[in-house]
Design a protein around this motif. Structure first.
Motif, PDB file in Angstrom:
ATOM      1  N   TYR A 172       0.865  -1.170   0.000  1.00  0.00           N
ATOM      2  CA  TYR A 172       0.000   0.000   0.000  1.00  0.00           C
ATOM      3  C   TYR A 172       0.904   1.223   0.000  1.00  0.00           C
ATOM      4  CZ  TYR A 172      -3.916  -2.942   1.679  1.00  0.00           C
ATOM      5  OH  TYR A 172      -4.900  -3.894   1.814  1.00  0.00           O
ATOM      6  N   GLN A 219       0.879   5.731   0.820  1.00  0.00           N
ATOM      7  CA  GLN A 219       0.161   6.914   1.280  1.00  0.00           C
ATOM      8  C   GLN A 219       0.955   8.152   0.883  1.00  0.00           C
ATOM      9  OE1 GLN A 219      -0.227   7.594   5.518  1.00  0.00           O
ATOM     10  NE2 GLN A 219      -2.206   8.598   5.237  1.00  0.00           N
ATOM     11  N   GLY A 252      -0.727  13.569   3.062  1.00  0.00           N
ATOM     12  CA  GLY A 252      -1.999  14.274   3.107  1.00  0.00           C
ATOM     13  C   GLY A 252      -3.141  13.549   2.417  1.00  0.00           C
ATOM     14  N   GLN A 253      -2.841  12.367   1.856  1.00  0.00           N
ATOM     15  CA  GLN A 253      -3.884  11.623   1.141  1.00  0.00           C
ATOM     16  C   GLN A 253      -4.133  10.276   1.826  1.00  0.00           C
ATOM     17  OE1 GLN A 253      -3.394  11.526  -3.141  1.00  0.00           O
ATOM     18  NE2 GLN A 253      -2.412  13.537  -3.166  1.00  0.00           N
ATOM     19  N   LYS A 254      -5.034   9.504   1.241  1.00  0.00           N
ATOM     20  CA  LYS A 254      -5.424   8.237   1.850  1.00  0.00           C
ATOM     21  C   LYS A 254      -4.389   7.148   1.593  1.00  0.00           C
ATOM     22  CE  LYS A 254     -10.331   9.221   1.317  1.00  0.00           C
ATOM     23  NZ  LYS A 254     -11.662   8.696   0.930  1.00  0.00           N
ATOM     24  N   VAL A 255      -4.394   6.151   2.450  1.00  0.00           N
ATOM     25  CA  VAL A 255      -3.622   4.943   2.187  1.00  0.00           C
ATOM     26  C   VAL A 255      -4.304   4.210   1.028  1.00  0.00           C
ATOM     27  CG1 VAL A 255      -2.852   2.744   3.139  1.00  0.00           C
ATOM     28  CG2 VAL A 255      -2.927   4.775   4.605  1.00  0.00           C
ATOM     29  N   PHE A 267      -4.279   0.953  -1.833  1.00  0.00           N
ATOM     30  CA  PHE A 267      -3.832  -0.390  -2.180  1.00  0.00           C
ATOM     31  C   PHE A 267      -3.073  -0.350  -3.504  1.00  0.00           C
ATOM     32  CE2 PHE A 267      -3.979  -4.913  -2.673  1.00  0.00           C
ATOM     33  CZ  PHE A 267      -4.306  -5.172  -4.005  1.00  0.00           C
ATOM     34  N   PHE A 277       3.752   1.029   2.528  1.00  0.00           N
ATOM     35  CA  PHE A 277       3.526   0.038   3.579  1.00  0.00           C
ATOM     36  C   PHE A 277       3.450  -1.354   2.974  1.00  0.00           C
ATOM     37  CE2 PHE A 277       2.740   2.849   7.060  1.00  0.00           C
ATOM     38  CZ  PHE A 277       2.073   3.950   6.561  1.00  0.00           C
TER      39      PHE A 277
END
Lengths: 115, 113
Positions: free
Chosen positions: A35, A37, A40-43, A45, A91
């Protein structure tokens, strides 16, 4: 307690260079994930991997990206020619099986900075 | 497509106070819902998850969450926070049979002494 580890914790690279991010999943886990990120943004996939094959990937995971399990313990993410927009926290995660009934265990992340 | 919204980017509460972190999801069928916590320098740790059944779910570290289908929400609660709860909290959703998690933007929790 077993945990997912990632190296390096921070990687700085020049635009256009290749980078390899490394992960050591938990030893009896069979499914592996990346994953990312962006700050400032979303994690988001990127990809899942099982039995030496990609089992699912997102639109983000284009030809610039590849994953590999080169030996019995490491799981790597390669970015062939980095772009500024690849700067993000990456991640790694692993799970015993692929169903979401099985928890995905996450590593601490590698912060990639592309200059 | 599935999506998750965490309306609060940053929340500050006093130690000992109650906590509620909001999470709203968008998904056509019954979703699988998760809350993860990330402490500085650590990976994402699963706090709790909801698949079906009782809509009030208990997790680790004294956290609980309630699934409300009518509100498309899965809010995280804790009756009394501790300084060690300071962290980033992520809500996530997934569909049955899928492998990937779809995350919200995260809520950073700060605890005042």
């Amino acid at each position: 307690e077993p945990e997912v580890t990632q190296t390096p914790s921070h990687q700085v690279t020049q635009m256009g260079q290749e980078v390899i991010l490394r992960c050591v999943p938990i030893s009896n886990h069979l499914y592996f994930y990346w994953y990312r990120q962006i700050l400032g943004q979303k994690v988001e996939f990127l990809v899942s991997f099982y039995n030496n094959e990609i089992s699912e990937k997102s639109e983000i995971f284009d030809d610039q990206f590849s994953v590999e399990r080169p030996d019995g313990s490491n799981f790597t993410l390669k970015i062939r020619s980095t772009k500024l927009e690849d700067s993000a926290m990456y991640f790694c995660a692993s799970s015993v099986r692929g169903s979401l009934y099985n928890e995905q265990f996450f590593g601490p992340g590698t912060r990639l900075t592309v200059l | 497509a599935q999506s998750v919204t965490q309306p609060d980017i940053h929340i500050t509460v006093s130690e000992g106070a109650s906590l509620e972190l909001r999470c709203n999801y968008s998904y056509g069928a019954t979703p699988y819902l998760f809350w993860y916590v990330q402490s500085p320098g650590q990976g994402l740790q699963l706090l709790l998850k909801y698949f079906s059944g009782d809509t009030l779910v208990q997790g680790i570290k004294g956290f609980e969450a309630e699934f409300k289908r009518s509100q498309s929400s899965f809010n995280l609660r804790k009756p009394s926070v501790h300084w060690s709860d300071a962290a980033e909290y992520f809500c996530a959703v997934a569909s049955k049979g899928a492998q990937k998690l779809v995350f919200g933007q995260g809520t950073r929790l700060t605890i005042n002494p």
